[in-house]
Design a protein around this motif. Structure first.
Motif: not given
Length: 245
Positions: A205-207, A212-215, A222-229
């Motif tokens: 459960k900890t893992a 999930a937090s890291e993802l 990733s969304e922020r970087l895609q927003g730059l494009s």
């Protein structure tokens, strides 16, 4: 006494063999004292008489009762093993005579037996009585030995049964102890397995939560970087044309 014998013969209670060849003192050779045939009066059955304790014991002795194994009791062997010698007038012969005179009353029967005793000097009433006493003593000694052997067998059997029960109790006790130890070991293994399972589940459960937090963070980045494009993609310099050969 002769007159009594004649009276018994005339009454049809005793039948003597008058034509038997006489020898020596006028007595038939190899005569069986008291072997007169007894004939009850016509139309009269011989009543059953109450037996005295001594007579009942002797009659029981000559009836040769069967043992539990179905084999007949050999009284002759018992008497011989106890040292009972032959008798001039065996007790069994007197018993047969008494049975033959059962149609008489007690007083007449005793008078007839005394007459037969007095008529034959080869035996006396003391002979069958002594023989009966010796045989009763032999039977009592044999019965005592049988009872003693049975008591010894019962004692030995009880000792064997006690040993079997003790061995059974020890074996069952050892097995139950082993079962209790195995049950305790099984309970400990179950508890340890439950603890390890809980620990592994908590670690998973900890893992899962960390992943999930890291993802989620990666998705956000990733969304922020895609927003730059999407915002500044038109400002990018065109890619140089490729030199054709």
């Amino acid at each position: 006494m002769k007159g009594l014998m004649n009276f018994l013969e005339k009454a049809g209670l005793v039948k003597t063999d008058a034509e038997a060849p006489m020898a020596g003192d006028g007595q038939a050779p190899d005569a069986d004292p008291g072997a007169a045939s007894i004939t009850p009066p016509a139309g009269e059955s011989r009543p059953a008489t109450a037996a005295s304790p001594a007579r009942a014991a002797a009659a029981s002795a000559i009836s040769a009762p069967a043992q539990d194994d179905g084999m007949p009791l050999n009284l002759d062997d018992i008497y011989a093993s106890e040292g009972v010698g032959p008798s001039v007038y065996p007790a069994e012969r007197l018993l047969r005579l008494v049975d033959g005179l059962s149609a008489m009353d007690e007083a007449t029967r005793q008078m007839a037996i005394r007459a037969m005793d007095a008529a034959d000097e080869s035996w006396s009433i003391d002979d069958p009585l002594a023989d009966a006493a010796a045989k009763l003593k032999a039977l009592a000694a044999h019965a005592e030995r049988l009872a003693s052997r049975l008591a010894q067998l019962e004692q030995e059997t009880q000792a064997q049964l006690d040993a079997v029960n003790q061995r059974q109790e020890q074996a069952v006790g050892t097995i139950l102890k082993q079962i209790a130890e195995l049950e305790a070991l099984a309970a400990r293994e179950q508890a340890r397995a439950a603890q390890e399972s809980e620990a592994h589940g908590a670690s998973l459960k900890t893992a899962q939560a960390q992943t999930a937090s890291e993802l989620a963070k990666i998705m956000q980045a990733s969304e922020r970087l895609q927003g730059l494009s999407a915002q500044f993609g038109t400002l990018a310099s065109p890619a140089p044309a490729s030199v054709q050969a």
